[in-house]
Design a protein around this motif. Structure first.
Motif, PDB file in Angstrom:
ATOM      1  N   UNK A 104       4.988  21.616  -3.641  1.00  0.00           N
ATOM      2  CA  UNK A 104       3.665  21.062  -3.339  1.00  0.00           C
ATOM      3  C   UNK A 104       2.743  21.169  -4.554  1.00  0.00           C
ATOM      4  N   UNK A 105       2.841  22.256  -5.291  1.00  0.00           N
ATOM      5  CA  UNK A 105       2.019  22.425  -6.494  1.00  0.00           C
ATOM      6  C   UNK A 105       2.354  21.357  -7.533  1.00  0.00           C
ATOM      7  N   UNK A 106       3.635  21.067  -7.704  1.00  0.00           N
ATOM      8  CA  UNK A 106       4.050  20.059  -8.686  1.00  0.00           C
ATOM      9  C   UNK A 106       3.510  18.678  -8.315  1.00  0.00           C
ATOM     10  N   UNK A 107       3.612  18.327  -7.039  1.00  0.00           N
ATOM     11  CA  UNK A 107       3.102  17.031  -6.566  1.00  0.00           C
ATOM     12  C   UNK A 107       1.585  16.974  -6.723  1.00  0.00           C
ATOM     13  N   UNK A 108       0.900  18.057  -6.349  1.00  0.00           N
ATOM     14  CA  UNK A 108      -0.570  18.109  -6.446  1.00  0.00           C
ATOM     15  C   UNK A 108      -1.029  17.977  -7.892  1.00  0.00           C
ATOM     16  N   UNK A 109      -0.400  18.734  -8.785  1.00  0.00           N
ATOM     17  CA  UNK A 109      -0.810  18.686 -10.193  1.00  0.00           C
ATOM     18  C   UNK A 109      -0.598  17.295 -10.790  1.00  0.00           C
ATOM     19  N   UNK A 110       0.520  16.647 -10.450  1.00  0.00           N
ATOM     20  CA  UNK A 110       0.757  15.290 -10.958  1.00  0.00           C
ATOM     21  C   UNK A 110      -0.352  14.355 -10.487  1.00  0.00           C
ATOM     22  N   UNK A 111      -0.728  14.452  -9.227  1.00  0.00           N
ATOM     23  CA  UNK A 111      -1.788  13.596  -8.693  1.00  0.00           C
ATOM     24  C   UNK A 111      -3.125  13.904  -9.359  1.00  0.00           C
ATOM     25  N   UNK A 112      -3.479  15.171  -9.449  1.00  0.00           N
ATOM     26  CA  UNK A 112      -4.779  15.550 -10.010  1.00  0.00           C
ATOM     27  C   UNK A 112      -4.909  15.184 -11.484  1.00  0.00           C
ATOM     28  N   UNK A 113      -3.799  15.255 -12.230  1.00  0.00           N
ATOM     29  CA  UNK A 113      -3.870  15.031 -13.677  1.00  0.00           C
ATOM     30  C   UNK A 113      -3.585  13.594 -14.092  1.00  0.00           C
ATOM     31  N   UNK A 114      -2.895  12.822 -13.231  1.00  0.00           N
ATOM     32  CA  UNK A 114      -2.501  11.474 -13.643  1.00  0.00           C
ATOM     33  C   UNK A 114      -2.901  10.383 -12.658  1.00  0.00           C
ATOM     34  N   UNK A 115      -3.246  10.749 -11.425  1.00  0.00           N
ATOM     35  CA  UNK A 115      -3.501   9.763 -10.395  1.00  0.00           C
ATOM     36  C   UNK A 115      -2.233   9.200  -9.775  1.00  0.00           C
ATOM     37  N   UNK A 116      -1.062   9.684 -10.226  1.00  0.00           N
ATOM     38  CA  UNK A 116       0.213   9.203  -9.688  1.00  0.00           C
ATOM     39  C   UNK A 116       0.645  10.071  -8.507  1.00  0.00           C
TER      40      UNK A 116
ATOM     41  N   UNK B 273      -9.773  20.545 -28.742  1.00  0.00           N
ATOM     42  CA  UNK B 273      -8.792  19.707 -29.434  1.00  0.00           C
ATOM     43  C   UNK B 273      -7.928  18.975 -28.425  1.00  0.00           C
ATOM     44  N   UNK B 274      -7.388  17.824 -28.851  1.00  0.00           N
ATOM     45  CA  UNK B 274      -6.491  17.080 -27.980  1.00  0.00           C
ATOM     46  C   UNK B 274      -5.114  17.718 -27.965  1.00  0.00           C
ATOM     47  N   UNK B 275      -4.562  17.825 -26.776  1.00  0.00           N
ATOM     48  CA  UNK B 275      -3.214  18.358 -26.597  1.00  0.00           C
ATOM     49  C   UNK B 275      -2.492  17.463 -25.599  1.00  0.00           C
ATOM     50  N   UNK B 276      -1.174  17.563 -25.604  1.00  0.00           N
ATOM     51  CA  UNK B 276      -0.352  16.734 -24.730  1.00  0.00           C
ATOM     52  C   UNK B 276       0.565  17.620 -23.905  1.00  0.00           C
ATOM     53  N   UNK B 277       0.749  17.220 -22.645  1.00  0.00           N
ATOM     54  CA  UNK B 277       1.559  18.005 -21.734  1.00  0.00           C
ATOM     55  C   UNK B 277       2.175  17.069 -20.703  1.00  0.00           C
ATOM     56  N   UNK B 278       3.169  17.564 -20.008  1.00  0.00           N
ATOM     57  CA  UNK B 278       3.634  16.887 -18.818  1.00  0.00           C
ATOM     58  C   UNK B 278       2.602  17.169 -17.735  1.00  0.00           C
ATOM     59  N   UNK B 279       2.605  16.404 -16.657  1.00  0.00           N
ATOM     60  CA  UNK B 279       1.754  16.815 -15.538  1.00  0.00           C
ATOM     61  C   UNK B 279       2.174  18.234 -15.139  1.00  0.00           C
ATOM     62  N   UNK B 280       1.252  19.161 -15.247  1.00  0.00           N
ATOM     63  CA  UNK B 280       1.600  20.571 -15.052  1.00  0.00           C
ATOM     64  C   UNK B 280       0.357  21.366 -14.706  1.00  0.00           C
ATOM     65  N   UNK B 281       0.582  22.523 -14.108  1.00  0.00           N
ATOM     66  CA  UNK B 281      -0.538  23.387 -13.787  1.00  0.00           C
ATOM     67  C   UNK B 281      -0.095  24.613 -13.034  1.00  0.00           C
ATOM     68  N   UNK B 282      -1.049  25.289 -12.460  1.00  0.00           N
ATOM     69  CA  UNK B 282      -0.797  26.581 -11.835  1.00  0.00           C
ATOM     70  C   UNK B 282      -0.518  26.474 -10.346  1.00  0.00           C
ATOM     71  N   UNK B 283       0.263  27.403  -9.880  1.00  0.00           N
ATOM     72  CA  UNK B 283       0.549  27.551  -8.458  1.00  0.00           C
ATOM     73  C   UNK B 283      -0.681  28.150  -7.792  1.00  0.00           C
ATOM     74  N   UNK B 284      -1.138  27.527  -6.711  1.00  0.00           N
ATOM     75  CA  UNK B 284      -2.272  28.047  -5.949  1.00  0.00           C
ATOM     76  C   UNK B 284      -1.778  28.985  -4.845  1.00  0.00           C
ATOM     77  N   UNK B 285      -2.614  29.928  -4.414  1.00  0.00           N
ATOM     78  CA  UNK B 285      -2.217  30.826  -3.326  1.00  0.00           C
ATOM     79  C   UNK B 285      -1.808  30.041  -2.078  1.00  0.00           C
ATOM     80  N   UNK B 286      -0.712  30.464  -1.443  1.00  0.00           N
ATOM     81  CA  UNK B 286      -0.247  29.848  -0.208  1.00  0.00           C
ATOM     82  C   UNK B 286       0.436  28.504  -0.393  1.00  0.00           C
ATOM     83  N   UNK B 287       0.695  28.096  -1.601  1.00  0.00           N
ATOM     84  CA  UNK B 287       1.246  26.781  -1.905  1.00  0.00           C
ATOM     85  C   UNK B 287       2.706  26.911  -2.326  1.00  0.00           C
ATOM     86  N   UNK B 288       3.546  25.986  -1.888  1.00  0.00           N
ATOM     87  CA  UNK B 288       4.929  25.992  -2.358  1.00  0.00           C
ATOM     88  C   UNK B 288       4.973  25.439  -3.779  1.00  0.00           C
TER      89      UNK B 288
END
Length: 162
Positions: A56-68, A38-53
């Motif tokens: 950095x996780x917030x910036x990475x997730x925004x890029x991976x999910x939106x290209x921004x 099903x379609x769902x809506x979220x802010x650019x968001x995701x999980x913290x990876x091991x060894x990641x601040x």
């Protein structure tokens, strides 16, 4: 005969996630994704990876999910809740930032249909299609002017990615 080794102790850990509030005028960057068919809506968001601040996780997730490419400017806060999707407790760290560029050729994460800009009322009207009740909580905290310095969240990770 030596005594039998005792089984390893199970350690409980909450699921740690990050999210970004990215505003452009009266619109907010959102993600349309497929979740359990099903379609769902979220802010650019995701999980913290091991060894990641967290930042950095917030910036990475925004890029991976939106290209921004997002430059963070503030920490909004942390929310604790019980996710029915995952059946476990979640700690969600939210940041705000601005889009400094967008890579239109970048493929988005699996399951992400598109990134879009919506007003707060349009996000509210998505109702049960919002992936988390924390989306509106985070937006409202940002709209109420909650901005903590980024160094309110610090890390001491040996060799951690920044």
């Amino acid at each position: 005969m030596p005594p039998a080794a005792s089984p390893p102790e199970t350690v409980w850990c909450p699921r740690v996630t990050v999210a970004c509030v990215v505003a452009k005028g009266d619109r907010f960057l959102m993600v349309e994704e497929e979740v359990s068919g099903e379609l769902a809506y979220n802010q650019p968001a995701g999980h913290l990876d091991p060894g990641e601040t967290l930042q950095a996780a917030a910036v990475r997730e925004a890029l991976e999910e939106t290209g921004h490419n997002v430059a963070l400017d503030a920490f909004i806060g942390v929310w604790q809740w019980m996710s029915h999707e995952h059946g476990e407790q979640v700690l969600r760290f939210a940041f705000s930032g601005t889009s400094v560029s967008q890579d239109l050729a970048r493929p988005l994460d699996t399951g992400i249909r598109r990134a879009l800009w919506l007003r707060r009322d349009e996000i509210r009207d998505l109702g049960p299609r919002l992936r988390s009740p924390l989306i509106l909580d985070t937006l409202d905290a940002w709209l109420d002017g909650r901005r903590l310095p980024l160094d309110a969240v610090s890390s001491r990770l040996p060799g951690g990615r920044s």
